[in-house]
Design a protein around this motif. Structure first.
Motif, PDB file in Angstrom:
ATOM      1  N   GLU A 220      63.637  55.143  49.668  1.00 53.42           N
ATOM      2  CA  GLU A 220      62.546  54.974  48.712  1.00 53.42           C
ATOM      3  C   GLU A 220      62.805  53.697  47.919  1.00 53.42           C
ATOM      4  OE1 GLU A 220      60.721  57.388  44.924  1.00 53.42           O
ATOM      5  OE2 GLU A 220      61.264  58.510  46.739  1.00 53.42           O
ATOM      6  N   VAL A 221      61.842  52.799  47.932  1.00 50.78           N
ATOM      7  CA  VAL A 221      62.018  51.469  47.351  1.00 50.78           C
ATOM      8  C   VAL A 221      61.090  51.300  46.161  1.00 50.78           C
ATOM      9  CG1 VAL A 221      62.016  48.989  47.818  1.00 50.78           C
ATOM     10  CG2 VAL A 221      62.552  50.597  49.657  1.00 50.78           C
ATOM     11  N   SER A 222      61.642  50.776  45.082  1.00 48.68           N
ATOM     12  CA  SER A 222      60.849  50.428  43.912  1.00 48.68           C
ATOM     13  C   SER A 222      61.473  49.197  43.269  1.00 48.68           C
ATOM     14  CB  SER A 222      60.799  51.593  42.910  1.00 48.68           C
ATOM     15  OG  SER A 222      62.111  51.985  42.548  1.00 48.68           O
ATOM     16  N   VAL A 229      65.755  45.310  43.231  1.00 46.76           N
ATOM     17  CA  VAL A 229      65.138  46.208  44.202  1.00 46.76           C
ATOM     18  C   VAL A 229      65.910  47.520  44.171  1.00 46.76           C
ATOM     19  CG1 VAL A 229      64.522  46.563  46.618  1.00 46.76           C
ATOM     20  CG2 VAL A 229      64.436  44.264  45.618  1.00 46.76           C
ATOM     21  N   LEU A 230      65.258  48.565  43.696  1.00 43.43           N
ATOM     22  CA  LEU A 230      65.910  49.858  43.535  1.00 43.43           C
ATOM     23  C   LEU A 230      65.769  50.687  44.800  1.00 43.43           C
ATOM     24  CD1 LEU A 230      64.626  50.709  39.937  1.00 43.43           C
ATOM     25  CD2 LEU A 230      66.647  49.389  40.596  1.00 43.43           C
ATOM     26  N   LEU A 231      66.881  51.218  45.274  1.00 42.11           N
ATOM     27  CA  LEU A 231      66.901  52.047  46.480  1.00 42.11           C
ATOM     28  C   LEU A 231      67.353  53.448  46.111  1.00 42.11           C
ATOM     29  CD1 LEU A 231      68.646  49.586  48.978  1.00 42.11           C
ATOM     30  CD2 LEU A 231      66.208  49.819  48.491  1.00 42.11           C
ATOM     31  N   LYS A 255      69.934  47.490  44.343  1.00 40.94           N
ATOM     32  CA  LYS A 255      70.643  48.380  43.426  1.00 40.94           C
ATOM     33  C   LYS A 255      70.345  49.818  43.821  1.00 40.94           C
ATOM     34  CE  LYS A 255      71.225  49.525  38.530  1.00 40.94           C
ATOM     35  NZ  LYS A 255      70.786  49.236  37.128  1.00 40.94           N
ATOM     36  N   VAL A 256      71.394  50.556  44.152  1.00 32.40           N
ATOM     37  CA  VAL A 256      71.252  51.954  44.539  1.00 32.40           C
ATOM     38  C   VAL A 256      71.221  52.810  43.286  1.00 32.40           C
ATOM     39  CG1 VAL A 256      72.286  53.872  45.794  1.00 32.40           C
ATOM     40  CG2 VAL A 256      72.378  51.552  46.751  1.00 32.40           C
TER      41      VAL A 256
END
Length: 279
Positions: A220-222, A229-231, A255-256
């Motif tokens: 899921e990417v935001s 980029v948040l994963l 960035k996880v």
């Protein structure tokens, strides 16, 4: 960074945006973009420049693929020449390939300059590439994509993951629960160690880790407030983090996160090839 191949770049066209929609959230996009082609290691590179200021906007890395490699073509020509010299004039040797050999332009990477990110340039670059493929009768394709934002942009342009029919039936959680660890354990139980000092077992673990890094997955990417980029994965954040190299994390600003963002992001399928839309 200096690129010694830049001197071989050739201007191939100018992208002109006639519509007055080149501004998004107060951030303007260059109406005129110079498009140049230059040789690159293992393929070619499409370079995009601001036609007014002359600054670099970014580039696309392409890999030219042919149904018949150059080595095979040269070998075939040598065999035909040898047959003619020996007086062998079979019908198969007299035939010529009148039809052109199918050529594929495979997208393998893309970079948007730091000050141009978040303005929609990635979509413009890919659209220009698709139009060039259409004009040259070249089939667009991709290599395995491991960039979340690029995967989302490809989907917006009509691309489909080659495993999309299978992945579409799975939720993010179900796909990431691929039982990789369970399969590894099953293999370990079935094969065992080949020696007593554990060297063989250690080698096997490294091999399996490489396989896991190349395993297709959905995340899921935001986009975060700072442009990261948040994963998100419903499973182990460490497992997701291990799927990217330090260079990929730094260059893509990945960035996880351990909890899903609000609003929720979009699902991206990574480490798979994408099929192009009908042209």
């Amino acid at each position: 960074r200096f690129d010694h191949r830049a001197k071989f770049a050739q201007l191939i066209g100018i992208y002109v945006d006639d519509d007055d929609n080149s501004k998004t959230e107060g951030r303007s996009i260059a109406n005129n973009i110079l498009v140049a082609m230059q040789p690159d290691q293992g393929g070619r590179k499409l370079i995009f420049l601001d036609a007014i200021e002359g600054k670099s906007l970014g580039f696309i890395e392409l890999e030219t693929q042919s149904a018949i490699s150059n080595n095979k073509m040269q070998q075939k020509e040598m065999e035909h020449a040898e047959n003619r010299n020996n007086g062998n004039t079979d019908d198969d040797d007299l035939k010529t390939d009148s039809d052109p050999i199918p050529v594929t332009s495979a997208l393998r990477g893309m970079l948007v300059s730091d000050d141009c990110r978040g303005k929609g340039y990635a979509r413009i670059f890919l659209a220009i590439w698709l139009k060039l493929c259409l004009g040259a009768d070249v089939t667009p394709a991709t290599t395995r994509i491991n960039k979340p934002l690029m995967a989302l942009t490809l989907v917006r342009l009509g691309f489909t993951p080659l495993r999309g029919h299978h992945l579409a039936k799975l939720s993010n959680k179900s796909h990431l629960q691929g039982s990789v660890r369970e399969k590894i354990n099953e293999n370990d139980n079935g094969k065992g160690n080949s020696d007593g000092d554990g060297k063989h077992s250690g080698g096997k673990k490294r091999h399996k880790k490489l396989k896991e890094k190349h395993r297709p997955l959905a995340v899921e990417v935001s986009v975060g407030k700072e442009g990261n980029v948040l994963l998100y994965s419903p499973l182990s954040a460490e497992r997701l983090r291990n799927g990217f190299s330090a260079t990929e994390v730094r260059s893509q600003r990945l960035k996880v996160i351990t909890e899903a963002s609000e609003p929720r992001g979009r699902i991206a399928h990574l480490r798979v090839r994408y099929a192009p839309p009908p042209l």
